[in-house]
Design a protein around this motif. Structure first.
Motif, mmCIF file in Angstrom:
data_model
loop_
_atom_site.group_PDB
_atom_site.id
_atom_site.type_symbol
_atom_site.label_atom_id
_atom_site.label_comp_id
_atom_site.label_asym_id
_atom_site.label_seq_id
_atom_site.Cartn_x
_atom_site.Cartn_y
_atom_site.Cartn_z
ATOM 1 N N ALA A 11 0.837 -1.205 0.000
ATOM 2 C CA ALA A 11 0.000 0.000 0.000
ATOM 3 C C ALA A 11 0.872 1.256 0.000
ATOM 4 C CB ALA A 11 -0.896 0.001 1.238
ATOM 5 N N PRO A 12 0.348 2.339 -0.535
ATOM 6 C CA PRO A 12 1.080 3.603 -0.417
ATOM 7 C C PRO A 12 1.051 4.088 1.027
ATOM 8 C CG PRO A 12 -1.095 3.979 -1.331
ATOM 9 C CD PRO A 12 -0.943 2.484 -1.204
ATOM 10 N N SER A 13 2.061 4.819 1.428
ATOM 11 C CA SER A 13 2.056 5.376 2.796
ATOM 12 C C SER A 13 2.828 6.676 2.807
ATOM 13 C CB SER A 13 2.689 4.385 3.780
ATOM 14 O OG SER A 13 4.012 4.093 3.403
ATOM 15 N N VAL A 14 2.462 7.522 3.725
ATOM 16 C CA VAL A 14 3.093 8.837 3.785
ATOM 17 C C VAL A 14 4.605 8.675 3.992
ATOM 18 C CG1 VAL A 14 2.462 9.042 6.260
ATOM 19 C CG2 VAL A 14 3.054 11.080 4.931
ATOM 20 N N HIS A 15 5.358 9.289 3.126
ATOM 21 C CA HIS A 15 6.831 9.187 3.127
ATOM 22 C C HIS A 15 7.309 7.738 3.198
ATOM 23 C CE1 HIS A 15 8.063 13.337 2.991
ATOM 24 N NE2 HIS A 15 7.017 13.603 3.735
ATOM 25 N N ASN A 16 6.542 6.867 2.632
ATOM 26 C CA ASN A 16 6.859 5.434 2.626
ATOM 27 C C ASN A 16 7.160 4.917 4.034
ATOM 28 O OD1 ASN A 16 7.134 2.959 1.421
ATOM 29 N ND2 ASN A 16 9.250 3.263 0.775
ATOM 30 N N SER A 17 6.448 5.445 5.008
ATOM 31 C CA SER A 17 6.738 5.078 6.400
ATOM 32 C C SER A 17 6.160 3.703 6.770
ATOM 33 C CB SER A 17 6.167 6.144 7.351
ATOM 34 O OG SER A 17 4.794 6.353 7.080
ATOM 35 N N ARG A 47 -3.182 11.997 10.876
ATOM 36 C CA ARG A 47 -4.205 11.811 9.842
ATOM 37 C C ARG A 47 -3.628 11.010 8.664
ATOM 38 N NH1 ARG A 47 -5.634 14.394 5.163
ATOM 39 N NH2 ARG A 47 -7.831 14.159 4.606
ATOM 40 N N GLU A 48 -2.431 11.413 8.236
ATOM 41 C CA GLU A 48 -1.842 10.723 7.092
ATOM 42 C C GLU A 48 -1.407 9.313 7.473
ATOM 43 O OE1 GLU A 48 0.482 12.890 4.340
ATOM 44 O OE2 GLU A 48 -0.267 14.799 5.022
ATOM 45 N N LEU A 49 -1.067 9.142 8.739
ATOM 46 C CA LEU A 49 -0.756 7.783 9.219
ATOM 47 C C LEU A 49 -1.993 6.899 9.081
ATOM 48 C CD1 LEU A 49 1.170 6.683 12.353
ATOM 49 C CD2 LEU A 49 -1.209 6.003 12.135
ATOM 50 N N LEU A 51 -4.547 7.395 7.090
ATOM 51 C CA LEU A 51 -4.840 7.185 5.662
ATOM 52 C C LEU A 51 -3.969 6.053 5.110
ATOM 53 C CD1 LEU A 51 -5.072 10.856 4.303
ATOM 54 C CD2 LEU A 51 -6.926 9.195 4.448
ATOM 55 N N SER A 52 -2.706 6.040 5.530
ATOM 56 C CA SER A 52 -1.789 4.986 5.067
ATOM 57 C C SER A 52 -2.273 3.623 5.546
ATOM 58 C CB SER A 52 -0.376 5.251 5.600
ATOM 59 O OG SER A 52 0.051 6.551 5.266
ATOM 60 N N CYS A 53 -2.680 3.572 6.816
ATOM 61 C CA CYS A 53 -3.190 2.299 7.355
ATOM 62 C C CYS A 53 -4.465 1.885 6.613
ATOM 63 C CB CYS A 53 -3.455 2.427 8.856
ATOM 64 S SG CYS A 53 -1.931 2.525 9.819
ATOM 65 N N VAL A 109 2.025 -3.919 -8.660
ATOM 66 C CA VAL A 109 2.704 -3.080 -9.656
ATOM 67 C C VAL A 109 2.327 -1.600 -9.538
ATOM 68 C CG1 VAL A 109 3.138 -4.896 -11.348
ATOM 69 C CG2 VAL A 109 0.966 -3.694 -11.386
ATOM 70 N N ARG A 110 1.375 -1.313 -8.662
ATOM 71 C CA ARG A 110 1.001 0.097 -8.457
ATOM 72 C C ARG A 110 2.198 0.881 -7.932
ATOM 73 N NH1 ARG A 110 1.001 3.381 -4.819
ATOM 74 N NH2 ARG A 110 1.862 1.743 -3.512
ATOM 75 N N ARG A 111 2.297 2.111 -8.343
ATOM 76 C CA ARG A 111 3.389 2.956 -7.887
ATOM 77 C C ARG A 111 2.930 4.409 -7.873
ATOM 78 N NH1 ARG A 111 7.484 0.544 -5.966
ATOM 79 N NH2 ARG A 111 9.505 0.965 -6.861
ATOM 80 N N THR A 112 3.357 5.181 -6.912
ATOM 81 C CA THR A 112 3.039 6.608 -6.935
ATOM 82 C C THR A 112 3.711 7.240 -8.154
ATOM 83 O OG1 THR A 112 2.843 6.744 -4.548
ATOM 84 C CG2 THR A 112 3.325 8.791 -5.693
ATOM 85 N N ASN A 113 2.920 7.976 -8.896
ATOM 86 C CA ASN A 113 3.432 8.578 -10.126
ATOM 87 C C ASN A 113 3.840 10.023 -9.850
ATOM 88 O OD1 ASN A 113 3.953 9.496 -12.652
ATOM 89 N ND2 ASN A 113 1.973 8.953 -13.541
ATOM 90 N N ARG A 114 5.112 10.291 -9.950
ATOM 91 C CA ARG A 114 5.573 11.662 -9.705
ATOM 92 C C ARG A 114 6.057 12.325 -10.994
ATOM 93 N NH1 ARG A 114 7.459 8.940 -5.169
ATOM 94 N NH2 ARG A 114 6.335 9.514 -3.281
ATOM 95 N N ARG A 115 5.659 11.746 -12.100
ATOM 96 C CA ARG A 115 6.055 12.371 -13.363
ATOM 97 C C ARG A 115 5.212 13.628 -13.596
ATOM 98 N NH1 ARG A 115 5.438 7.124 -16.744
ATOM 99 N NH2 ARG A 115 6.606 5.756 -15.389
ATOM 100 N N CYS A 182 11.380 0.896 4.011
ATOM 101 C CA CYS A 182 11.350 0.958 2.553
ATOM 102 C C CYS A 182 11.164 -0.438 1.985
ATOM 103 C CB CYS A 182 12.643 1.541 2.024
ATOM 104 S SG CYS A 182 12.982 3.143 2.740
ATOM 105 N N ARG A 183 10.217 -0.568 1.128
ATOM 106 C CA ARG A 183 9.989 -1.906 0.598
ATOM 107 C C ARG A 183 10.536 -2.025 -0.815
ATOM 108 N NH1 ARG A 183 5.954 -1.973 -3.244
ATOM 109 N NH2 ARG A 183 4.325 -0.435 -3.036
ATOM 110 N N PRO A 184 11.049 -3.192 -1.141
ATOM 111 C CA PRO A 184 11.526 -3.369 -2.502
ATOM 112 C C PRO A 184 10.348 -3.632 -3.424
ATOM 113 C CG PRO A 184 11.809 -5.387 -1.260
ATOM 114 C CD PRO A 184 11.191 -4.389 -0.324
ATOM 115 N N GLY A 197 13.986 5.643 -7.358
ATOM 116 C CA GLY A 197 14.235 6.817 -6.525
ATOM 117 C C GLY A 197 14.009 6.544 -5.054
ATOM 118 N N ARG A 198 13.516 5.362 -4.706
ATOM 119 C CA ARG A 198 13.343 5.098 -3.283
ATOM 120 C C ARG A 198 14.627 4.513 -2.723
ATOM 121 N NH1 ARG A 198 8.639 1.671 -1.890
ATOM 122 N NH2 ARG A 198 7.767 2.715 -3.635
ATOM 123 N N SER A 199 14.758 4.579 -1.406
ATOM 124 C CA SER A 199 16.003 4.134 -0.797
ATOM 125 C C SER A 199 16.203 2.640 -0.989
ATOM 126 C CB SER A 199 15.958 4.404 0.700
ATOM 127 O OG SER A 199 15.140 5.484 0.977
#
Ligand SMILES: Cc1cc2nc3c(=O)[nH]c(=O)nc-3n(C[C@H](O)[C@H](O)[C@H](O)COP(=O)(O)O)c2cc1C
Length: 228
Positions: A11-17, A47-49, A51-53, A109-115, A182-184, A197-199
């Motif tokens: 799942a997406p999470s704020v700052h990949n936390s 709040r964002e925590l 949302l991530s959950c 395969v979902r990924r946050t799109n920052r393009r 950080c997840r691979p 671009g992720r760690s």
């Protein structure tokens, strides 16, 4: 368990936390917030925590449904169970349909799109589908359509970003998020081969097995779903 916790961890999470933990009980899976991964400066109300959950809970439901299990979700606001945000139980059989199978395939395969954004707007059919998807989750999606609204939103986002950049507390908070969060990308996926671009991730497991009682905790991420 891997079959359902691994998709949850995508799942997406704020700052990949990845601020979630799963408690595995004989009759249910509880979702807890992992407060060690909260970002107090930029997300003081958590709040964002949450949302991530919520996103992790969504993926967990999708994964259970993929196995033919109807997920029965109880939201646990107000600390009914201390620290727990939700409990998911088996609610009988629910066969996945084509739409659901497509969703399940999209999870890894979902990924946050920052393009950069296109100049053209999102067409009405897709907008409608997005609004409907939000409504099904009892949320709402507000679509900005006028140039003025978009310009105002752009200004607010830029300004918020600058405020965070100038705030040493916020910057320190982001650095504090454990590297193991950080997840691979999933094995064999195109994302694994791309530079995202992720760690970089370590292979360290942060799975917290508790042998006492029948409770098991798992801070779920791709390399942590080994549940003993
Ligand atoms: C509640 C929440 C807030 C987020 N806020 C931002 C944001 O402000 N800017 C951004 O670029 N990404 C944001 N993201 C996306 C995350 O950074 C992203 O999900 C995370 O880095 C993991 O990457 P992935 O989505 O590609 O798996 C947010 C995600 C969530 C769930």
């Amino acid at each position: 368990m891997r079959t359902v916790l691994e998709p949850a961890s995508f799942a997406p999470s704020v700052h990949n936390s990845q601020p979630w933990r799963f408690r595995l009980l004989p009759d249910r899976i509880e979702l807890h917030a992992d407060v060690e991964r909260s970002l107090s400066a930029t997300d003081p109300d958590a709040r964002e925590l949450r949302l991530s959950c919520g996103a992790a809970l969504f993926n967990l439901r999708v994964a259970l449904h993929g196995l033919g299990v109807r997920p029965l979700v109880t939201l646990l606001p107000g600390n009914a169970v201390p620290g727990a945000l939700a409990a998911v139980r088996r609610g009988g059989v629910l066969r996945p349909d084509d739409e659901h199978r497509a969703l399940l395939r999209a999870v890894p395969v979902r990924r946050t799109n920052r393009r950069p954004f296109f100049e053209s707007g999102v067409d009405g059919r897709r907008r409608h589908a997005l609004v409907r998807a939000a409504e099904l989750e009892r949320a709402w999606l507000h679509v900005f359509t006028t140039r003025e609204d978009v310009a105002r939103m752009k200004y607010l986002v830029r300004r918020a970003h600058q405020i965070q950049l100038d705030d040493p507390g916020a910057q320190a908070g982001h650095r504090r998020v454990p590297a193991t969060a950080c997840r691979p990308p999933p094995r064999g996926s195109a994302r694994r081969r791309r530079t995202s671009g992720r760690s970089a991730t370590s292979a360290t497991t942060v799975c917290r097995g508790r042998t006492t009682s029948r409770t098991r905790w798992c801070s779920s991420s791709a390399r942590t779903t080994t549940v003993r």
